[in-house]
Design a protein around this motif. Structure first.
Motif, PDB file in Angstrom:
ATOM      1  N   ASP A   1       0.779  -1.361   0.237  1.00  0.00           N
ATOM      2  CA  ASP A   1       0.118  -0.035  -0.099  1.00  0.00           C
ATOM      3  C   ASP A   1       0.835   1.188   0.022  1.00  0.00           C
ATOM      4  O   ASP A   1       1.947   1.290   0.399  1.00  0.00           O
TER       5      ASP A   1
ATOM      6  N   THR B   1       0.877   4.955   1.591  1.00  0.00           N
ATOM      7  CA  THR B   1       0.215   5.772   2.480  1.00  0.00           C
ATOM      8  C   THR B   1       0.914   7.355   2.018  1.00  0.00           C
ATOM      9  O   THR B   1       1.592   7.499   1.348  1.00  0.00           O
TER      10      THR B   1
ATOM     11  N   ALA C   1       0.132   2.898  -9.360  1.00  0.00           N
ATOM     12  CA  ALA C   1      -1.144   2.742  -8.969  1.00  0.00           C
ATOM     13  C   ALA C   1      -1.851   1.785  -9.897  1.00  0.00           C
ATOM     14  O   ALA C   1      -1.531   1.665 -11.101  1.00  0.00           O
TER      15      ALA C   1
ATOM     16  N   ASN D   1      -4.732   2.450 -11.153  1.00  0.00           N
ATOM     17  CA  ASN D   1      -5.176   3.393 -12.413  1.00  0.00           C
ATOM     18  C   ASN D   1      -4.155   3.664 -13.537  1.00  0.00           C
ATOM     19  O   ASN D   1      -4.488   4.180 -14.339  1.00  0.00           O
TER      20      ASN D   1
ATOM     21  N   ALA E   1      -2.542   9.614  -6.781  1.00  0.00           N
ATOM     22  CA  ALA E   1      -4.145   9.715  -6.468  1.00  0.00           C
ATOM     23  C   ALA E   1      -4.278  10.957  -5.719  1.00  0.00           C
ATOM     24  O   ALA E   1      -3.369  11.578  -5.237  1.00  0.00           O
ATOM     25  N   ASP E   2      -5.471  11.276  -5.502  1.00  0.00           N
ATOM     26  CA  ASP E   2      -5.705  12.404  -4.637  1.00  0.00           C
ATOM     27  C   ASP E   2      -5.414  12.010  -3.202  1.00  0.00           C
ATOM     28  O   ASP E   2      -5.548  11.179  -2.720  1.00  0.00           O
ATOM     29  N   PRO E   3      -4.516  13.066  -2.505  1.00  0.00           N
ATOM     30  CA  PRO E   3      -3.766  12.528  -1.160  1.00  0.00           C
ATOM     31  C   PRO E   3      -5.066  12.343  -0.242  1.00  0.00           C
ATOM     32  O   PRO E   3      -4.757  11.882   0.773  1.00  0.00           O
ATOM     33  N   SER E   4      -6.021  13.045  -0.381  1.00  0.00           N
ATOM     34  CA  SER E   4      -7.206  12.613   0.561  1.00  0.00           C
ATOM     35  C   SER E   4      -7.702  11.436   0.791  1.00  0.00           C
ATOM     36  O   SER E   4      -8.235  10.786   1.546  1.00  0.00           O
ATOM     37  N   ARG E   5      -7.362  10.644  -0.264  1.00  0.00           N
ATOM     38  CA  ARG E   5      -7.522   8.872  -0.173  1.00  0.00           C
ATOM     39  C   ARG E   5      -6.665   8.502   0.823  1.00  0.00           C
ATOM     40  O   ARG E   5      -7.218   7.517   1.464  1.00  0.00           O
ATOM     41  N   GLY E   6      -5.546   8.782   1.229  1.00  0.00           N
ATOM     42  CA  GLY E   6      -4.862   8.347   2.353  1.00  0.00           C
ATOM     43  C   GLY E   6      -4.093   7.207   2.159  1.00  0.00           C
ATOM     44  O   GLY E   6      -2.854   6.947   2.647  1.00  0.00           O
ATOM     45  N   ARG E   7      -4.705   6.167   1.401  1.00  0.00           N
ATOM     46  CA  ARG E   7      -3.901   4.896   1.108  1.00  0.00           C
ATOM     47  C   ARG E   7      -4.650   4.220  -0.180  1.00  0.00           C
ATOM     48  O   ARG E   7      -5.970   4.273  -0.353  1.00  0.00           O
ATOM     49  N   ILE E   8      -3.624   3.711  -1.052  1.00  0.00           N
ATOM     50  CA  ILE E   8      -3.964   2.989  -2.135  1.00  0.00           C
ATOM     51  C   ILE E   8      -3.131   1.778  -2.425  1.00  0.00           C
ATOM     52  O   ILE E   8      -2.058   1.815  -1.862  1.00  0.00           O
TER      53      ILE E   8
END
Length: 279
Positions: free
Chosen positions: A88, A90, A133, A135, A167-174
């Motif tokens: 992941d 973060t 990622a 995507n 990704a948008d940092p607001s997602r926090g985890r991908i």
């Protein structure tokens, strides 16, 4: 989240230019021994508890032979060339980019903190990794920090700037995959003696290396002496052997660089004229 520093005797002072550029030569012999890091320390704080572990999705294949390198990467630790790892991503507040590797402020913030396990007592410091990622977006980051437990094997804690490339940092985890790179660079390696270094005790650090550093040795009257690596990314000569003399740096591929003319000047980044070949 906030990044904290790990180290001994405090972090490095601001970089100063060296008084002169030392001479350096490249050796072609590949050592047979492997590195042996010594300790572990916490440096960055993960945004959330990890949910994935690292799995190698491919096995390393032998690199092309060269008179200056080994056939594969005999000195590599957990992070091996030509292997893809899963985990992941973060995000943490990277500040000016300084971290457990004690490089100081970064020129850019495409950086990451390696999870505690794969950090491997600073062996991951300075490694360049390509992160992808789901995507299809990707970013190349340099490891400058450590993400302590509960960061899981395979997890990377990215700066907000690096995470935003995926990704948008607001997602926090991908979920991500990542692999080691040997990038193109115009930089040459620099050497720094740690604060407090003298002819009786010294700690030495390599900076801006293209490939991860496996070994650092100093020349003594008895020959080359291998120095143990600390978790704060310095190699220590506890009794002063070789302090102020020639330095030999070996990457995970067995490529060696010998640097002469580095003065014993604590907290000064001293430029060399050499860099590890691209792999």
């Amino acid at each position: 989240m906030l990044a904290a520093l790990a180290g001994c005797g405090g972090g490095p002072s601001p970089v100063e230019p060296a008084a002169a550029t030392p001479s350096a030569t490249t050796q072609v012999t590949v050592p047979s021994s492997t590195g042996s890091p010594t300790a572990a320390a916490a440096a960055s704080t993960p945004a959330a508890q990890p949910a994935a572990t690292s799995t190698a999705t491919s096995q390393p294949s032998p690199a092309s032979s060269s008179p200056t390198t080994s056939a594969a990467a005999p000195l590599a630790g957990r992070i091996r060339p030509k292997v893809t790892y899963r985990g992941d991503a973060t995000v943490y507040d990277a500040g000016d980019g300084d971290g457990a590797c004690l490089y100081g402020a970064s020129r850019d913030l495409m950086i990451a903190a390696m999870n505690h396990t794969d950090y491997e007592s600073a062996k991951a410091c300075g490694a360049h990794v390509l992160v992808r990622a789901a995507n299809g977006a990707s970013v190349t980051v340099r490891i400058t920090n450590e993400c302590p437990l509960p960061c899981a094997p395979g997890q990377l804690d990215l700066s907000p700037e690096a995470f935003a490339k995926l990704a948008d940092p607001s997602r926090g985890r991908i979920p991500i995959t990542w692999r080691l790179l040997s990038p193109s660079t115009s930089d040459t390696i620099s050497i720094r003696y740690k604060t407090g270094s003298t002819k009786w005790w010294c700690a030495i650090q390599a900076i801006d290396h293209r490939n991860p550093v496996a070994l650092l040795e100093v020349r003594t009257s008895a020959g080359w002496q291998r120095l143990p690596r600390t978790d704060y990314n310095y190699f220590v000569s506890a009794r002063g052997s070789g302090c102020g003399g020639a330095i030999r740096v070996t990457d995970i591929y067995g490529q060696r660089l010998v640097v002469n003319g580095i003065a014993l000047r604590p907290d000064v980044v001293q430029l060399t004229q050499v860099q590890f070949p691209k792999r």
